[in-house]
Design an enzyme around this catalytic site. Structure first.
Site, short mmCIF file in Angstrom:
data_model
loop_
_atom_site.label_atom_id
_atom_site.label_comp_id
_atom_site.label_asym_id
_atom_site.label_seq_id
_atom_site.Cartn_x
_atom_site.Cartn_y
_atom_site.Cartn_z
N ARG A 71 0.84 -1.19 0.00
CA ARG A 71 0.00 0.00 0.00
C ARG A 71 0.88 1.25 0.00
O ARG A 71 1.73 1.42 0.87
CB ARG A 71 -0.91 0.02 1.24
CG ARG A 71 -1.77 1.27 1.28
CD ARG A 71 -2.67 1.33 2.50
NE ARG A 71 -3.33 2.63 2.50
CZ ARG A 71 -3.46 3.42 3.55
NH1 ARG A 71 -2.98 3.05 4.72
NH2 ARG A 71 -4.05 4.59 3.45
N HIS A 99 -3.28 11.02 0.71
CA HIS A 99 -2.72 10.77 2.03
C HIS A 99 -2.14 12.08 2.55
O HIS A 99 -0.95 12.17 2.88
CB HIS A 99 -1.65 9.67 1.98
CG HIS A 99 -1.36 9.06 3.32
ND1 HIS A 99 -1.34 7.70 3.53
CD2 HIS A 99 -1.09 9.62 4.52
CE1 HIS A 99 -1.04 7.45 4.80
NE2 HIS A 99 -0.88 8.61 5.42
N GLU A 137 -7.56 8.30 6.36
CA GLU A 137 -7.86 8.92 7.65
C GLU A 137 -8.47 10.32 7.50
O GLU A 137 -7.85 11.32 7.86
CB GLU A 137 -6.60 8.98 8.52
CG GLU A 137 -6.03 7.62 8.84
CD GLU A 137 -4.86 7.68 9.81
OE1 GLU A 137 -4.55 8.78 10.32
OE2 GLU A 137 -4.26 6.63 10.07
N ASN A 169 -7.53 1.78 9.70
CA ASN A 169 -6.24 2.09 10.30
C ASN A 169 -6.42 2.08 11.81
O ASN A 169 -7.20 2.87 12.35
CB ASN A 169 -5.75 3.47 9.88
CG ASN A 169 -5.43 3.56 8.40
OD1 ASN A 169 -5.56 2.59 7.67
ND2 ASN A 169 -5.00 4.73 7.96
N TYR A 173 -4.34 1.57 15.71
CA TYR A 173 -3.09 1.46 16.44
C TYR A 173 -3.27 1.17 17.94
O TYR A 173 -2.52 0.40 18.51
CB TYR A 173 -2.28 2.76 16.30
CG TYR A 173 -1.77 2.99 14.90
CD1 TYR A 173 -0.53 2.52 14.51
CD2 TYR A 173 -2.54 3.69 13.96
CE1 TYR A 173 -0.05 2.72 13.23
CE2 TYR A 173 -2.08 3.88 12.68
CZ TYR A 173 -0.84 3.40 12.30
OH TYR A 173 -0.38 3.59 11.03
N GLU A 230 -3.69 -0.07 8.05
CA GLU A 230 -2.52 0.36 8.81
C GLU A 230 -2.61 -0.21 10.21
O GLU A 230 -3.66 -0.20 10.84
CB GLU A 230 -2.44 1.90 8.93
CG GLU A 230 -1.98 2.62 7.69
CD GLU A 230 -1.83 4.12 7.94
OE1 GLU A 230 -1.58 4.53 9.10
OE2 GLU A 230 -1.98 4.89 6.97
#
Length: 1654
Positions: free
Chosen positions: A1175, A1220, A1265, A1404, A1406, A1472
């Site tokens: 990606r 992005h 995002e 995405n 985390y 992500e």
């Protein structure tokens, strides 16, 4: 048998209300029952004092009685049960009636308390629960002050809280109801709600785990609204629905539930819900609906009973009954037959209406039927319609109960109605009127008067009329409320209610032989009381409905009821309780060994060598496990801090009494005069200790309370009695007393003769200890002589901050005091050893307070020696003489001696023990008791020689790390890992003795901290470090005692710092105690004996689906560099990064990783990774410098074409992100994403990409995002374009345009290119998962949901759901907007165009946060204020190189599951996921391996266990790169980017190899089924350091590894060697790659040229 009575006399019957003739009648009735016949009696004495009228009445009755039986039946009916009961008690005097019976209930009597689901649960719309009629009723505003039960007591989230209280109360049973709409949300069995079932399963299991039997009510008034909409209880079809529901409950819970109640108080349902309309459904039809509903309920009950009887009883062996409520009815005029009949009618209309069909003959009482019939005949039109049971229905009904459940609260005087009205009403139909005696005490409930004696009469009536000896009676509801206005805790007005009503039940059992087997108090906690809302408080525990925590505080009535339960009634003499043998054996089989003196520094320095070089990952990794069987868990207090009663019952003054009475000595001039008043609250403290589940309680004895003048000639028996009562109470609850003899409160009388400076104290202290051993030692097996003697010596006699505040001779007296204390301790030890140990078999020691110290420079021997010296001065000062050789540590003797010599003193200031004293002191401890709170950082410091001081003698300087969490006390920061190291030091220094942590806790400065999350973090991390010490290091740890049991007087700080697990309200003279959340948490740790791994965190072996996408990611601005190369235009990040102070270290992405020029290098590492996909993002300004298609930069386009071709040639599929974050600056200059014209511009840009790359790219991401673009870039302004002036508007406008732009691009692809290109297109949404900070709190649960909705749902809801923002967002922003909502509105056409514009959910993710509600001021307009969420992280979570990123794998799975459930299980690609570090040269990145292993495993669980449609996973990032505002400081890469190397070499980290192994295996193959070829080491094309195994969690550290410089990096020699090979291999690859690329490029270019010409 014939009986002749010769005489009949009545004595002491002076009351005018007593009817002696009724008594005569009852006597003869009793005779005739036993087949006897009275043939005569002499009534002269009896008639002498009787009225003529009474004589006549009873003479006539006598004539009737003497007739043959047949004749009697034709003349007069026999007395009814009611008449007989009333006549039995009618002649009682008040003194006879109200006499208190001292006796106990039968063995096995069931004590309980109760709640109802709608009263307490809250969670009205949680987890799939359906609406109930009470929900609707409250929302329509029919309840007091328009209150609702939406949250109520929040018991839906507080099972542990309620069970905690129940353990304190110690009932046998807990009666609660199941919410029908929580199980079947629409009432029918096809609407099963598994989460509701889970709730009740957990509740039942938790109760049983606490030895409390569940008594479950199936229906307590909260009918599903969906069934009410169909007619509710007026529709007979509800019977089948109820039977289905009951059957499900029997089948699901019946293996554990043995007491079932079908209906709770059906009279209330019928009367208040359908008669008066005061309750939902609010129908006022007393003449028809009320009776119809009762008829249906009775049949539903019978059907449910038979279902249990036939299908479940044979296996489950339970009981099913019904709970009927009833007042007792007393005739208003005893001499009026009409009033007597009216009273009986009242009772039959209330109780017989339901009891008679079930317990007598399957039909309504004749008296009720005839009354209704008569009333209908009297009126012109019928006013009541009583349905009839068929014969089959009567058979079905009769006998359908295994017990009679009775609710009773009050009584009434009843008179015959005078008006005989034909207006339908309960009273008019029954022709009775209700009255009360003005002398009866009234409660806040207008219907409830205190009439205890009515209960006994009612029980006798129930027994005679319905149950006899066949069935037991369970008193299933009894209580009285207090109101909002009074003392909510000290409910003394209710104490008599409970005492007297319970005593009447006891009389019924003991005097009347009634088979009553249970008493259940209403209710466990204050709750939502129907139409009265929260205005009436029935609870034994107060609930603060003004506070979102809904904290529960025991009332005085709870303590009373607990005492009644404990005593099983009201025994005439409460003797000393039977003391059961201790289950915890703390005795020592052998004495501790003698040890040689410590070296300087001691050999325990190995602890610093072992631990000080740990990485944060190694240090902070959470460890799951349990402690050994028999581990002691407890809480601690001390006498002066909690007892109060400073001068009560003969207690003498202590030095702390006198000290605190001097103004200015204590913060706020607080004193311990009352403190927690524990001297007067033994029962209260025992109540909460039992709830806490501790098996030990550490407290201290107040020397001046036992010996007021400190000497044995002044024994205070009342003080002794207090401690006896406390000790006996502990043992009765199987809690081991851990008793401290001296916790600083010296008798003032002894201080007056010098205190510890006077050697006579040694003997006096021994006398005190000897008395305590003799008096309490038969029950106390764990003794502590001194608590923290360093505080006595140093704070009392050197600094002088503690009493006796001596500071005249610093550096001298401090050592003398310790010298005396050590000898006093040894003397007491020997006294116990010689006189008591053999018989009492206890242990004895002293508790030492020790801070851990970490050398500022661990590899500096001087700092290590200073650290060891500090511990010798703090701990070894006392421990070395006792646990080693009877003398002070060499480090201390050497240092004080040398300094004394330098100070030109004739001898050392440190006293010297004689050889005899050393032998006497050595070995005078059986165990090592440790108090630990904090740690410090230490370094050597040359200190002044004068003035003399203990502190300066240590020659050190202490500091704290400002990153360590603070507490209420300066210098007492939370450092959990210091505990593990300290335990290891004790192990090494003192030969691994048995260790008990006797104090550990944290103070919080606040008025109220019931929601004490920070204390939970403290215990969670500290107990885990203790667990590591035991399990990993072999430390002989035997117990953990928390400081403290409750908030108390904290010495110089007064009451400001709160250390307690229970909050004490010091503003309330009653000092109520409230369990904090930490108490609930600590109780659970005790129950689990540590911290076992949660089941959901167990590792899962398995594979992902075939064709799973394995990818790695990057982004254009972060890696490409070449910021002005080949015609590229400026981006907003170019502009932002070149603005001073925007980026850390003023770094920028001008070069970044130079991927624009290093395509071959990037491709090589991608091949090495074995990824199936890559990606990357396209730089919009690289191909369209001004953002528009008017100028296309072919050089930029060709770069991406070459990249795509190279990827495909390597069999790696491209995943292309269109945007992005690097917007062309030219577009930003015209408004950027705030300008709606950008939608078309973005669409044009996307079309160019589809045209030029779409034939080869099959996976498109429109936006990465959008949250970050909108809020971080346009709200916070810390990301480009750096806009922060309009935080309440700009983010929403930008988000609005982003959503529409995405939708337009999706439609463009779907309508124009999909059919030819066959790709997928969506967007990548970033989302943190949010857990409630307090999972027991509805407000925090709502905040967590809101956080996720504002974060992910902002963009996902319109696209994946309905084309519009979520209601949560719309409502919140609308409410906080001034006028029109600041959130833009989609038109209906826009909603339709946006809805469904996805092919997958790009995620995405985390990390996870803990969310709580935060109310911002109304004037603040921002995204954060609109969201209203505060976020923190759990201290036990591993950190990373990014402050915001904590390692929380569990949140990943929960987020995936949320997406599945919220958006109908869309295909998900994780686009992500990764972790950062801030370590240059971090090739051995075990933290990243740990992160990947656990996050990917959670994804696997999501697929395998949760059915999530997960199709791909992407690591962020391929290599270290430019990380936006933090520049290059944070490294996320699988490959290390060497920024000091001009070639920006990419070096593989160990994580890259680990990720490759996961890809090769397509998951995690089970080692047990191995070997697995995919796990075999692969040939390395570029080299690298060996990867750790995937299970490596506790890596070792080689402190001797040599470091060398290599290309500016400080590497180990082995790493440098590997790096050299890596560079060489990369060079070869680069040369070869260049040659291949040149050849391929020429062919491609030639082909493209020919196509162009064609």
């Amino acid at each position: 048998m014939k009986v002749l009575l010769f005489g009949l006399n009545f004595n002491e019957c002076s009351s005018r209300r007593e009817n002696r003739f009724a008594t005569v009648a009852s006597i003869f009735s009793a005779i005739r029952k036993d087949q006897s016949f009275a043939i005569g009696y002499d009534v002269n004495d009896f008639l002498d004092n009787s009225s003529d009228k009474a004589v006549w009445l009873y003479t006539q009755n006598l004539a009737i009685q003497l007739k043959p039986k047949e004749a009697q039946q034709s003349v007069v009916a026999p007395l009814s049960s009611y008449q007989m009961i009333w006549e039995t008690f009618a002649n009682q005097s008040e003194s006879e009636r109200d006499i208190f019976l001292h006796d106990v209930f039968p063995s096995g009597f069931l004590w309980g308390t109760s709640t109802g689901s709608f009263n307490v649960e809250g969670g009205w719309a949680e987890d799939g629960k359906g609406e109930s009629i009470w929900d609707r009723f409250g929302h329509e505003g029919h309840v007091h002050m328009k209150q609702t039960a939406d949250v109520a007591c929040d018991s839906y989230h507080k099972i542990e809280y309620d069970t905690y209280l129940l353990r304190g109360l110690q009932p046998n049973i807990y009666k609660f109801s199941i919410s029908w709409p929580r199980i079947f949300h629409n009432g029918s069995k096809d609407s099963l709600n598994p989460q509701g079932v889970d709730y009740y399963n957990k509740l039942i299991d938790t109760l049983l785990d606490s030895n409390i039997e569940p008594m479950v009510t199936l229906f307590h008034w909260d009918l599903p609204q969906a069934l009410q909409d169909l007619g509710g209880w007026q529709n007979e079809s509800i019977i089948n629905a109820f039977v289905d529901y009951a059957s499900f409950c029997f089948a699901t819970f019946g293996d554990r539930v043995k007491f079932w109640i079908t209906f709770h108080e059906p009279w209330v349902i019928s009367y208040a819900g359908y008669g008066t309309g005061q309750h939902p459904p609010g129908i006022a039809d007393p003449g028809e609906a009320s009776y119809q509903v009762a008829h249906v309920i009775l049949k539903a009950h019978a059907r449910a009973w038979h279902v249990y009887d036939i299908h479940y009883r044979p296996k489950q062996h339970g009981k099913v009954g019904i709970v009927l409520n009833s007042d007792w009815a007393e005739p208003k005029s005893p001499g009026s037959p009409d009033d007597v009949r009216a009273a009986e009618l009242y009772l039959q209309f209330m109780l017989g209406w339901f009891a008679h069909p079930i317990f007598v003959n399957g039909d309504y009482p004749d008296i009720l039927k005839s009354q209704i019939k008569q009333k209908n005949q009297e009126c012109s039109t019928p006013i009541a319609k009583l349905p009839m049971f068929s014969d089959d229905e009567k058979l079905l009904l009769n006998g359908t109960a295994d017990f009679f459940g009775l609710s009773h609260y009050t009584s009434r005087y009843i008179s015959a109605s005078i008006n005989h009205s034909c207006t339908p009403s309960y009273e008019n139909i029954g022709d009775f009127s209700q009255h009360v005696d003005p002398s009866w005490p009234q409660t806040p409930a207008p219907w409830l008067y205190v009439v205890p004696w009515g209960l006994r009469r009612l029980l006798r009536f129930v027994s005679q009329e319905y149950t006899g000896s066949r069935l037991p009676i369970y008193i299933a509801g009894n209580g009285a409320p207090t109101d909002d206005g009074g003392d909510l805790i000290n409910d003394t007005t209710r104490l008599d209610y409970y005492r007297l009503y319970i005593n009447e039940a006891l009389k019924a059992i003991k005097l009347d032989a009634i088979d009553v087997q249970s008493y259940i108090a209403r209710s466990l906690i204050d709750g939502f009381e129907g139409s009265s809302g929260y205005s009436q408080k029935f609870g034994l525990h107060h609930v603060n409905f003004e506070n979102a925590n809904r904290q529960r505080t025991p009332k005085e009535s709870a303590y009373l009821f607990s005492t009644v339960i404990e005593n099983n009634g009201f025994p005439s003499n409460v003797t000393r309780k039977f003391i059961q043998p201790l289950k915890k054996d703390v005795s020592m089989s052998t004495k501790l060994p003698s040890l040689p003196a410590s070296d300087v520094p001691s050999k325990a320095k190995v602890v610093w060598e072992k631990f000080s070089t740990q990485t944060n990952f190694e240090r902070d990794m959470y460890f799951y496990g349990t402690f050994p069987e028999g581990f002691l868990w407890g809480v601690s207090t001390s006498a002066y801090q909690t007892e109060g009663a400073w001068d009560a019952d003969g207690k003498g003054p202590s030095i702390w009494d006198n000290f605190t009475h001097i103004p200015g000595n204590i913060n706020n001039n607080d004193t311990g005069d009352i403190a927690c008043d524990s001297y007067n609250k033994v029962d209260e403290d025992l109540y909460l200790l039992r709830a806490l589940r501790v098996n030990t309680y550490r407290f201290s004895l107040s020397w001046p309370r036992i010996f007021p003048n400190g000497r044995i000639n002044s024994i205070n028996r009342q003080g002794v009695d207090y401690y006896n009562r406390l000790i006996d109470g502990l043992l009765a609850r199987n809690i081991t007393p851990m008793v401290t003899l001296y916790h600083w409160d010296m008798p003032q009388a002894l201080q007056d003769i010098g205190g510890w400076e006077n050697p006579i104290l040694i003997e006096l202290f021994d006398n005190f200890a000897d008395f305590c051993f003799q008096t309490f030692g038969d029950r106390v097996k764990f003794w502590v002589t001194f608590n923290e003697p360093i505080a006595i010596s140093w704070l009392g006699y050197d600094l002088g901050t503690f009493p006796p505040n001596m500071k005249d001779d610093p550096g001298y007296t401090v050592y003398k005091i310790t010298h005396t204390i050590l000898k006093a301790h040894a003397r007491v030890y020997h006294t116990y050893d010689q006189k008591y140990r053999q018989s009492q078999k206890g242990v004895i020691s002293l508790s030492l307070n020790i801070d851990w110290v970490e050398p500022k420079t661990p590899n500096d021997p001087r700092d290590v020696e200073t650290a060891d010296r500090y511990l010798q001065f703090m701990a070894g000062w006392f421990a070395h003489p006792i646990f080693k050789n009877g003398d002070y540590p060499e480090a201390m003797k050497w240092k004080v001696g040398n300094r004394s010599e330098l100070q030109k003193l004739p001898s050392s200031r440190l006293p010297v023990f004689t050889e005899e004293e050393r032998e006497y002191i050595r070995g005078t401890a059986d165990v090592f008791c440790l108090n630990y709170y904090t740690s410090k950082i230490i370094t050597h410091k040359t200190t002044r020689l004068k003035p003399y001081s203990y502190e300066n003698d240590q020659e050190r300087e202490l500091k704290t790390d400002l990153s360590w969490p603070t507490s209420a006390l300066d210098g007492m920061r939370a450092v959990p890992w210091g505990l593990r190291r300290l335990l290891n030091w004790i192990k090494e220094e003192y030969g691994n003795p048995p260790i008990y942590i006797t104090e550990n806790g944290v103070g919080i400065k606040t008025k109220s901290d019931v929601d004490d999350t920070s204390r939970i973090f403290y215990y969670k991390t500290h107990i885990d470090e203790a667990l590591k010490a035991y399990n990993l290091d072999g430390v002989n740890l035997r117990g953990f005692v928390a400081w403290s049991f409750m908030d108390n007087f904290e010495w110089l700080s007064g009451y400001d710092p709160r250390f307690g697990l229970h909050q004490v309200d010091f503003d309330n003279p009653n000092r109520p105690r409230t369990p904090k959340r930490s108490a609930i948490y600590f109780a659970e740790i005790i129950h689990q004996n540590g911290l076992p791994q949660p089941k959901e965190e167990e590792f899962l072996y398995g594979k992902f689906p075939e064709n799973f996408y394995w990818s790695v990611a990057s982004a254009a601005y972060q890696i490409e560099g070449a910021w002005r190369a080949d015609g590229k235009g400026l981006s907003i990040w170019d502009q932002f990064a070149h603005t001073p102070l925007k980026i850390s270290n003023d770094e920028n992405g001008d070069i970044a990783c130079d991927s624009y020029h290093k395509m071959e290098a990037d491709l090589a590492i991608l091949k090495e990774l074995k990824v199936t996909h890559y990606r990357f993002s396209i730089s919009w300004p690289r191909i369209l410098p001004d953002g528009t298609t008017q100028h296309i930069n072919e050089a930029g386009l060709k770069y991406y074409e070459r990249l795509v071709d190279a990827l495909l040639a390597a069999n790696i599929q491209p995943q292309v992100t269109m945007y992005h974050w690097d917007l062309p600056q030219a577009l930003q200059n015209t408004g950027g994403w705030e300008n709606e014209t950008i939608i078309q511009t973005f669409k044009d840009y996307a079309e160019l990409l589809f045209q030029r790359l779409g034939e080869k790219v099959k996976f498109w991401i429109t936006l990465n995002e959008p949250y970050s673009i909108s809020n971080i870039g346009h709200g916070y302004g810390v990301s480009a374009p750096g806009i922060s002036a309009r935080p309440g508007r700009a983010p929403y406008i930008v988000g609005h345009n982003l959503i529409k732009a995405h939708a337009e691009v999706w439609h463009l692809y779907n309508e124009t290119y999909r059919s030819k290109q066959g790709g997928l297109i969506s967007l990548a949404i970033s989302a943190e998962w949010a857990e409630p900070k307090n999972p027991y709190k509805q407000e925090d649960i709502d905040a967590a949901r809101r956080h996720v909705q504002f974060f992910a749902g902002w963009f996902a809801h319109p696209i994946f759901k309905n084309g519009d923002y979520s209601e949560v967002m719309k409502q919140r922003i609308r409410e906080r907007s001034q006028g029109q909502s600041r959130l833009p509105v989609f038109t209906e056409s826009e909603k339709q165009r946006i809805k469904g514009t996805f092919d997958f959910f790009g995620l995405n993710h985390y990390t996870t946060i803990l969310a709580s509600n935060l109310n911002y001021p109304a004037l603040i307009t921002s995204y954060d204020a609109d969201r209203g969420v505060a976020s923190i992280t759990d201290r036990s979570w591993l950190g990373s190189g990014s402050f915001w990123l904590k390692v929380t794998p569990f949140g990943f799975r929960r987020l995936l599951k949320w997406i599945k459930e919220e958006y109908n299980n869309p295909p998900i690609y994780v686009t992500e996921n990764g972790i950062s570090e801030r370590v240059d040269g971090g090739f051995h990145d075990i933290w990243r391996i740990h992160y990947l292993k656990n996050y990917i495993n959670e994804a696997l669980k999501g697929v395998v266990l949760d059915g999530i449609d997960l199709r791909g996973y992407t690591v962020w990032s391929l290599m270290d790169n430019f990380e936006w505002a933090v520049g290059f400081a944070e490294r996320f890469g699988l490959y290390f980017t060497n920024y000091t190397d001009p070639n920006l070499s990419r070096i593989p980290k160990e994580s890259s190899k680990y990720y490759t192994s996961i890809i090769r295996c397509n998951g995690f193959p089970d080692p047990a089924s191995g070997p697995h070829l995919c796990l075999d080491p692969q040939p390395e094309s570029t080299g690298g350091t060996p990867a750790p195994t995937s299970s490596a969690i506790w890596p070792t550290h080689d402190a001797t590894t040599e470091k060398v410089e290599f290309l500016g990096l400080n590497l180990t020699s082995s790493h440098a060697e590997v790096a050299l090979y890596v560079m060489f291999a990369l060079l070869l690859v680069a040369v070869l790659g260049l040659a291949i690329f040149s050849c391929v490029y020429r062919k491609v270019a030639k082909k493209a040229h020919n196509q162009f010409l064609n």
